[in-house]
Design an enzyme around this catalytic site. Structure first.
Site, PDB file in Angstrom:
ATOM      1  N   GLU A   1       0.840  -1.185   0.000  1.00 41.02           N
ATOM      2  CA  GLU A   1       0.000   0.000   0.000  1.00 41.02           C
ATOM      3  C   GLU A   1       0.881   1.243   0.000  1.00 41.02           C
ATOM      4  OE1 GLU A   1      -4.108  -1.104   2.408  1.00 41.02           O
ATOM      5  OE2 GLU A   1      -2.539   0.045   3.398  1.00 41.02           O
TER       6      GLU A   1
ATOM      7  N   HIS B   1       2.109   0.399  17.187  1.00 38.08           N
ATOM      8  CA  HIS B   1       0.929   0.222  16.338  1.00 38.08           C
ATOM      9  C   HIS B   1      -0.298  -0.230  17.121  1.00 38.08           C
ATOM     10  CE1 HIS B   1       3.314   0.807  12.707  1.00 38.08           C
ATOM     11  NE2 HIS B   1       4.192  -0.060  13.175  1.00 38.08           N
TER      12      HIS B   1
ATOM     13  N   ARG C   1     -15.867  -7.684  15.687  1.00 41.67           N
ATOM     14  CA  ARG C   1     -16.056  -7.965  17.116  1.00 41.67           C
ATOM     15  C   ARG C   1     -16.312  -6.662  17.850  1.00 41.67           C
ATOM     16  NH1 ARG C   1     -11.319  -5.780  18.816  1.00 41.67           N
ATOM     17  NH2 ARG C   1      -9.460  -6.120  17.547  1.00 41.67           N
TER      18      ARG C   1
END
Length: 497
Positions: free
Chosen positions: A200, A235, A292
Site C-alpha cells: 500500500e 501500532h 467484534r
C-alpha cells in the site's frame, strides 16, 4: 431468547458483558484458567468453570472445551468478547453447528473481513476510497517492486492476515525493498501462519479513525459515529476518543455511509468496527474491519447512550434493530485511556507484579472498566491491560480535564503503568489542539518527559522549610542539660492529616 450466556473471555471485558447480561435477566457462566481462579469475573458470574492451565492455548483458546462447558452448564449462547476466539471463524462455525447462539457475526463475515485482501475485494463494488496498492497477495517480487515504484515511495508492506503491527514494514527507498519484503513475509508467517503480504502507499501523517457499526439479521445496518484512535505505541492504541476533533459533519456522514457499505458487502450483523486512515488533508481510506466488540467501545456508548453489548445480544436473538440512523446524535465528548502494566520509561515493556495499592478514581463523568482488585497479581500469560479509564464531558476540553483529575486520583503501586504517559498526552499541546497523528509517541514522547520539572521558587521554599525544621529540632542547651526532650515540629503530621 437467551437465558444463559457463557462469556468466553476473562478480566474486564468478561465483567462488562456480565453486568449487561444481569440487567437483562440473563444468567452467566464464566470460564477461567488456573491463573484467573481468584479473578473478579469468576466471582461475579452465576457459575464458573475452570477450562485449563494458565497458558491461553490450553484454556481460553480451547474451542472444544468451551463448547463442552457451554453444553454442560445449560448455556444457550456464547459471547467471545474481544481477543482470544472473537474473530475465529472456525469457532463461530462450531458454535453454530453445536446448536448454540454465537453473540457476534456469521462465520462467513469473519472469514471475509479476516483477510485484508479479501475485505478489499468484497468492498470494491461500493465506491469506497482505498489506499493505492496491490489488489492481491504478492507472488512476483520483481513485479511488486515495479508496482511500488509506480505508487511512489514510501510504501507499506502489510501481512494480509495481520494485525497489531506484525508483518508490517515501511519501505522508504527502492534499495531497501527486498530486505523489508523478506522480513515482512517472515513475520507474517511466524505470527499468523500465513506469509501473504501486499503493498500500500504509506500515508505519511496518518490519523486512525474508525466507525462503529451495528447490523441485525434482517439487513438493517447503522453507524454510531467515529472514534479517534491515533495515539498509539507499537501500532497499538493507548488513547481513544469520540468524536474525532477534526472531522466535519460532511466527512463524518460520508465515512459513516462507507462504513455501512463495508458491513453490507459481507452481510454483516452484530457489532463491528470499520477502520480508516485519514491523511493530513482529511482524505480517508478504508483500512480493515474488526468483526467484534472493540476495546474502545465505551467512548461510543458514552456519547450515544447505547449499550453495545445489549444490542449484540438482541441481534443474536434475531430481533430487528429498533435504533434508526436519523435518531442518533452525538452528546458530549468521551476519552478512554488504556491502563497497561507497562513501563513508559522503558519502551513500554510489560511490568508484571502485584497490585500493592489499587484505588479507582470516582466522581461525575468517570467510568472504570477493569478486572483487578488490590492484592492481585498481573499474570504474565495475557495482555497486560489492567483497566480502561473513561471520562465524559460536555466538551472535549471538559473531558480532558476530567481525565487529568481521574488519572491523578487513580492510585496503583506494585507495577509501573501507562498512567503517567496518558497524563502527558492529556497535557500536550498537540493533543489538546487536536493536531496529532499516529506518530505522536515518536514525535513528542521521551522517557525524560515523565520526570516532573522542579519549580525554582518551590525548591527554594522547600530548602528554607527544611532548614527551619532542623533548627526547631535542635535542643536548647539548658533543656538538654536538664534532660528535657527537644521541641518537635508537628508540621509533617499536621500536613498528612
Amino acid at each position: 431468547m437467551i437465558r444463559k450466556l457463557l462469556i468466553a473471555n476473562r478480566g474486564e471485558i468478561a465483567l462488562r458483558i456480565m453486568r449487561t447480561a444481569r440487567e437483562m435477566g440473563i444468567r452467566t457462566v464464566a470460564v477461567f484458567s488456573e491463573a484467573d481462579r481468584l479473578s473478579p469475573h469468576v466471582r461475579y458470574a452465576d457459575e464458573a468453570v475452570c477450562v485449563g492451565p494458565a497458558a491461553s492455548s490450553e484454556s481460553y483458546l480451547r474451542a472444544d472445551t468451551i463448547i463442552r462447558v457451554c453444553r454442560e452448564t445449560g448455556a444457550d449462547a456464547i459471547h467471545p468478547g474481544y481477543g482470544f476466539l472473537s474473530e475465529n471463524a472456525s469457532f463461530a462455525r462450531q458454535v453454530r453447528e453445536a446448536g448454540l447462539i454465537f453473540v457476534g457475526p456469521s462465520p462467513e463475515s469473519i472469514e471475509v473481513m479476516g483477510s485484508k485482501l479479501a475485505a478489499k475485494a468484497a468492498v470494491a463494488a461500493y465506491n469506497i476510497p482505498m489506499v493505492p496498492g496491490t489488489p492481491e497477495a504478492i507472488s512476483d517480487v520483481a513485479a511488486a517492486k515495479k508496482t511500488a515504484a509506480g505508487i511512489g515511495y514510501p510504501i507499506l508492506i502489510k501481512a494480509s492476515a495481520g494485525g497489531g503491527g506484525k508483518g508490517m514494514r515501511i519501505v522508504e527507498r527502492e534499495e531497501d525493498f527486498d530486505e523489508q519484503m523478506a522480513r515482512a513475509v517472515s513475520e507474517a508467517t511466524s505470527a499468523f501462519g500465513d506469509g501473504s503480504v501486499f503493498i500500500e502507499k504509506y500515508v505519511t501523517s496518518p490519523r486512525h479513525v474508525e466507525i462503529q457499526v451495528l447490523g441485525d439479521q434482517h439487513g438493517n445496518i447503522i453507524h454510531l459515529f467515529e472514534r479517534e484512535c491515533s495515539v498509539q505505541r507499537r501500532h497499538q492504541k493507548v488513547v481513544e476518543e469520540a468524536p474525532s476533533s477534526v472531522l466535519t459533519p460532511e466527512i463524518r456522514a460520508e465515512m459513516g455511509r462507507c462504513a455501512v457499505d463495508v458491513a453490507r458487502a459481507c452481510g454483516y450483523y452484530g457489532a463491528g468496527t470499520v477502520e480508516f486512515i485519514v491523511d493530513a488533508d482529511l482524505n480517508f481510506f478504508f483500512l480493515e474491519m474488526n468483526t467484534r466488540l472493540q476495546v474502545e467501545h465505551p467512548v461510543t456508548e458514552q456519547i450515544t447512550g447505547i449499550d453495545l453489548v445489549k444490542q449484540m445480544i438482541y441481534i443474536a436473538e434475531g430481533k430487528p434493530l429498533e435504533i434508526k440512523q436519523e435518531a442518533l446524535a452525538i452528546n458530549g465528548h468521551a476519552i478512554e485511556v488504556r491502563v497497561y502494566a507497562e513501563d513508559p520509561a522503558n519502551n513500554f515493556l510489560p511490568d508484571v507484579g502485584t497490585l500493592s495499592t489499587y484505588e479507582r478514581p470516582q466522581g461525575n463523568g468517570v467510568r472504570v472498566d477493569d478486572g483487578f482488585e488490590q492484592g492481585m497479581a498481573i499474570p504474565i500469560y495475557y495482555d497486560p491491560m489492567i483497566a480502561k479509564l473513561i471520562t465524559t464531558g460536555a466538551t472535549r476540553q471538559e473531558a480532558i480535564e476530567k481525565m487529568i483529575r481521574a488519572i491523578d486520583e487513580y492510585r496503583i503501586t506494585g507495577v509501573q503503568t501507562t498512567l503517567p504517559f496518558c497524563r502527558f498526552v492529556m497535557e500536550h499541546e498537540a493533543f489538546r489542539s487536536g493536531q496529532f497523528d499516529t506518530h505522536f509517541v515518536s514525535r513528542y514522547f521521551t522517557p525524560e518527559k515523565l520526570v516532573p520539572e522542579t519549580d525554582p521558587g518551590e525548591a527554594g521554599l522547600a530548602a528554607l522549610l527544611a532548614a527551619w525544621l532542623l533548627q526547631t529540632r535542635k535542643p536548647k542547651p539548658e533543656t538538654a542539660e536538664a534532660g528535657a526532650q527537644p521541641v518537635r515540629s508537628r508540621w509533617k503530621e499536621n500536613r498528612l492529616h
